[in-house]
Design a protein around this motif. Structure first.
Motif, PDB file in Angstrom:
ATOM      1  N   TYR A   1      -5.111  -6.208   4.537  1.00 46.27           N
ATOM      2  CA  TYR A   1      -4.421  -7.479   4.710  1.00 46.27           C
ATOM      3  C   TYR A   1      -2.999  -7.308   5.223  1.00 46.27           C
ATOM      4  CZ  TYR A   1      -8.323  -9.523   2.274  1.00 46.27           C
ATOM      5  OH  TYR A   1      -9.577  -9.926   1.938  1.00 46.27           O
ATOM      6  N   GLN A   2      -2.577  -8.302   6.018  1.00 45.93           N
ATOM      7  CA  GLN A   2      -1.202  -8.318   6.514  1.00 45.93           C
ATOM      8  C   GLN A   2      -0.236  -8.395   5.330  1.00 45.93           C
ATOM      9  OE1 GLN A   2      -0.595 -11.376   9.421  1.00 45.93           O
ATOM     10  NE2 GLN A   2       1.608 -11.033   9.540  1.00 45.93           N
ATOM     11  N   ASN A   3      -0.493  -9.316   4.392  1.00 46.09           N
ATOM     12  CA  ASN A   3       0.257  -9.354   3.143  1.00 46.09           C
ATOM     13  C   ASN A   3      -0.592  -8.614   2.112  1.00 46.09           C
ATOM     14  OD1 ASN A   3       2.175 -11.173   4.301  1.00 46.09           O
ATOM     15  ND2 ASN A   3       0.577 -12.731   4.100  1.00 46.09           N
ATOM     16  N   LEU A  13      -8.131  -3.832  10.327  1.00 49.05           N
ATOM     17  CA  LEU A  13      -6.788  -3.601   9.794  1.00 49.05           C
ATOM     18  C   LEU A  13      -5.834  -4.662  10.324  1.00 49.05           C
ATOM     19  CD1 LEU A  13      -6.691   0.248  10.548  1.00 49.05           C
ATOM     20  CD2 LEU A  13      -7.172  -0.815   8.336  1.00 49.05           C
ATOM     21  N   ASP A  14      -5.278  -5.458   9.412  1.00 52.27           N
ATOM     22  CA  ASP A  14      -4.349  -6.507   9.827  1.00 52.27           C
ATOM     23  C   ASP A  14      -2.914  -6.019   9.662  1.00 52.27           C
ATOM     24  OD1 ASP A  14      -3.111  -8.808  10.561  1.00 52.27           O
ATOM     25  OD2 ASP A  14      -4.166 -10.120   9.166  1.00 52.27           O
ATOM     26  N   GLU A  15      -2.285  -5.669  10.764  1.00 48.40           N
ATOM     27  CA  GLU A  15      -0.900  -5.177  10.801  1.00 48.40           C
ATOM     28  C   GLU A  15      -0.618  -4.105   9.748  1.00 48.40           C
ATOM     29  OE1 GLU A  15       2.231  -7.714  11.687  1.00 48.40           O
ATOM     30  OE2 GLU A  15       1.017  -9.276  12.616  1.00 48.40           O
ATOM     31  N   PRO A  16      -1.294  -2.960   9.849  1.00 49.04           N
ATOM     32  CA  PRO A  16      -1.101  -1.912   8.838  1.00 49.04           C
ATOM     33  C   PRO A  16       0.319  -1.355   8.821  1.00 49.04           C
ATOM     34  CG  PRO A  16      -2.383  -1.080  10.685  1.00 49.04           C
ATOM     35  CD  PRO A  16      -2.268  -2.565  10.874  1.00 49.04           C
TER      36      PRO A  16
HETATM   37 MG    MG Z   1      -1.173 -12.385  11.228  1.00 47.44          MG
END
Ligand code: MG
Ligand code: ADP
Length: 583
Positions: A422-424, A501-504
């Motif tokens: 997750y990004q967050n 992968l969201d913005e690892p």
């Molecule tokens: Mg995003």
């Protein structure tokens, strides 16, 4: 931690405790006052242990435990007095009726969140009290039921006070041992994951609704068990012993002792049963001091008495350095094939009038690293949320390995090999680093089974991201960057068919970014199929085989890195964002 030896320790401790309490109960002076207090504490604690499971493990509020206590008690009272059933048969009926009622109640209400769930459980509690009071023909009404007999077990007579107390205490020890084993089991871990982060739990393959319902059922069954033994202990019961007030008392006992473990239930119940007795000498001031004491304990020990003890004195040990087999995905060849693993066509997600994703196609080839890029707010995360099933698509289809998964819930997509980060960051904060990753390894479609094998797989994943040394720590103790690695390890431990992968690298400092890039390159070398969202173009340039660019929810470019970076619309979109950020 999760190994067979720790299960054995719990069982041995339980056996010793059972013998001790049995001995103590039989040898101790059988003065009526002492016996009554002990019996109330023992039977209540069994019900409070149920609350530990539903509230402490699973994070769900239940304000109706007195109702289940009552159902169990009335099953035993009516069963033995009115229907002439043997005590243990009536007790078993009580446990089953409470458990099944709990499951039904959970089924009907658990889709409601927080306050609503609390309201509905209060309503249920009120209904049970009303039925017990007013259905006089069946329950004897407000007069209650006297003359409830105690059982005998074969040749052993359990009618004597201290012997019956011994029975209650042995059951209590068994319940405590069960709760401790449950906490370390796959089901218990699933409950804790649901408590800590429902969204991440669902994409880790946990059926949230089923897990909550089972927790509710276990809680209710333990309420019934405590209630049934309570009826035998006091030989007389009436509806006013099972009201909403009592439900609150039971909840307070759980919170006071600490909901992390059934030991907390024991401590909390003993405190709340004994406090009034200790404070009796205060006469009129008693209630104020009692209330004050409870509030003080809650304020100064937010995790309860037992939580404080555990936090202070129990330190887990690091893992040994024993070698483990490396992650099996490391044995794969790093070749991109022509097979399409993930095939997304015409995907749309609208939030009211906002078209966050608007008719996007995406074809990810097996073994490739596929980058999804675009300015902030262009719909990348939304796209991943629809692909993993967290959002329902407004239009379009998602296929994984040729199978249409558009309608599947997140945990079923995970079973088919979809793992994500997750990004967050979404880690399970109440669990250790290792436990977090074990949950990933327990993915239904994964090729490992059995506790030891899944733990070993989890350790291999931690080795891969370099976090073995901190495996025993609570995940919240790790720096932010390392929590990102925990998420990646959790996904890798499930041997994913496709890893999203969201913005690892988001929120990482320069050194950490470099390490993350190295990790991604290592993964790429082993041919893991990856979809990656990231803003760092140097990173994307290094690892991506294919790039899809989004802007305002639409696909504006798609192809190999060279051609995409030259695409005029892409250049315009990124220049636009650069100007925007400069402004
Ligand atoms: Mg995003
Ligand atoms: P990105 O990940 O590319 O930065 P997002 O997918 O997070 O962008 O967001 C795309 C757009 O959708 C944004 O305008 C965002 O405000 C909106 N959006 C995302 N999630 C929701 C939601 N749950 N409800 C309403 N709008 C949302």
């Amino acid at each position: 931690m999760h190994t067979a030896s720790s299960r054995k320790n719990i069982l041995i401790a339980g056996g010793v405790a059972a013998l001790a309490v049995l001995g103590a109960a039989v040898v101790a002076p059988s003065d009526g006052y002492y016996l009554n207090i002990m019996m109330q504490a023992a039977t209540y604690t069994i019900a409070v242990a149920g609350l530990v499971i539903v509230l402490g493990y699973c994070g769900q509020i239940a304000l109706c435990q007195a109702a289940f206590l009552g159902i169990g008690a009335y099953c035993v009272a009516l069963g033995t007095v009115d229907y002439g059933l043997p005590f243990f048969v009536a007790l078993a009926i009580g446990v089953v009726v409470s458990g099944v009622t709990g499951i039904f109640l959970g089924f009907a209400t658990l889709r409601l969140g927080g306050h609503y769930l609390a309201m509905v459980t209060i309503g249920f509690q009120m209904i049970v009290t009303m039925v017990l009071t007013n259905w006089i023909g069946f329950t004897h009404g407000p007069d209650g039921i006297p003359g409830i007999p105690r059982p005998s077990l074969g040749l052993v007579d359990l009618k004597g006070g201290s012997v019956y107390l011994g029975l209650c205490l042995v059951v209590l020890v068994a319940v405590t041992v069960y709760a401790a084993l449950l906490k370390q089991s796959r089901l218990g871990r699933a409950m804790q994951a649901v408590r800590d982060n429902e969204i991440a739990a669902s994409t880790c393959g946990i059926n949230i609704f089923r897990t909550k319902t089972v927790a509710f059922g276990i809680c209710a069954a333990l309420g019934g068990l405590g209630g049934g033994l309570f009826a035998g202990a006091f030989s007389y019961i009436s509806p006013d012993q099972f009201t909403f007030n009592e439900a609150i008392v039971l909840l307070t006992m759980a919170l006071l002792g600490g909901v992390e473990s059934a030991i907390g239930a024991v401590i909390g119940t003993i405190l709340l049963v004994l406090l009034p007795e200790w404070l009796r000498f205060l006469r009129q001031a008693y209630l104020a001091v009692y209330g004050g004491a409870v509030i003080a304990i809650m304020i100064f020990m937010p995790r309860g008495v037992w939580g404080l003890v555990v936090g202070r004195f129990v330190k887990s040990r690091p893992l040994s350095d024993d070698a483990t087999a490396p992650l099996p995905l490391l044995a794969r060849t790093g070749e991109v094939s022509d097979t399409i693993v993930l095939d997304v066509t015409g995907l749309a997600k609208h939030f009211g009038g906002l078209k966050a994703v608007d008719g996007v196609d995406l074809a990810v080839r097996k073994g490739s690293v596929h980058a999804l890029i675009g300015p902030n707010g262009s719909g990348k995360t939304t796209m991943l949320n629809v692909i993993t099933g967290l959002y329902v698509a407004t239009a379009g289809r998602v296929r994984l390995g040729g199978r249409d998964i558009t309608e599947l819930p997140p945990h079923d997509r995970n079973r088919l090999g979809m793992c994500r980060t997750y990004q967050n960051i979404r880690v399970f904060r109440g669990l250790t680093v290792l436990e977090n990753v074990v949950i990933g390894a327990e993915r239904a479609g994964n090729d490992v089974s059995g506790t030891d094998a899944t733990v070993e797989r989890a350790i291999a994943a931690l080795d891969f991201v370099g976090l073995r040394q901190v495996a025993h720590l609570p995940v919240g103790d790790l720096p932010y960057g390392h929590q990102r690695y925990v998420e990646i390890a959790r996904a890798l431990a499930g041997s994913p068919e496709i890893l999203l992968l969201d913005e690892p690298a988001a929120g990482l400092n320069l050194t950490e970014k470099g390490e993350m890039a190295a990790l991604l390159k290592r993964l790429k070398g082993h041919g893991t199929t990856i979809v990656i969202i990231d803003h760092d173009m140097r990173l994307i340039e290094k690892v991506a085989d294919h790039i899809t660019v989004l802007n305002f929810g639409r696909r504006i470019a798609d192809g190999d890195p060279r051609s995409v970076f030259k695409h005029p619309e892409v250049v315009a979109a990124y220049l636009g964002e650069a100007r925007h950020e400069a402004a």
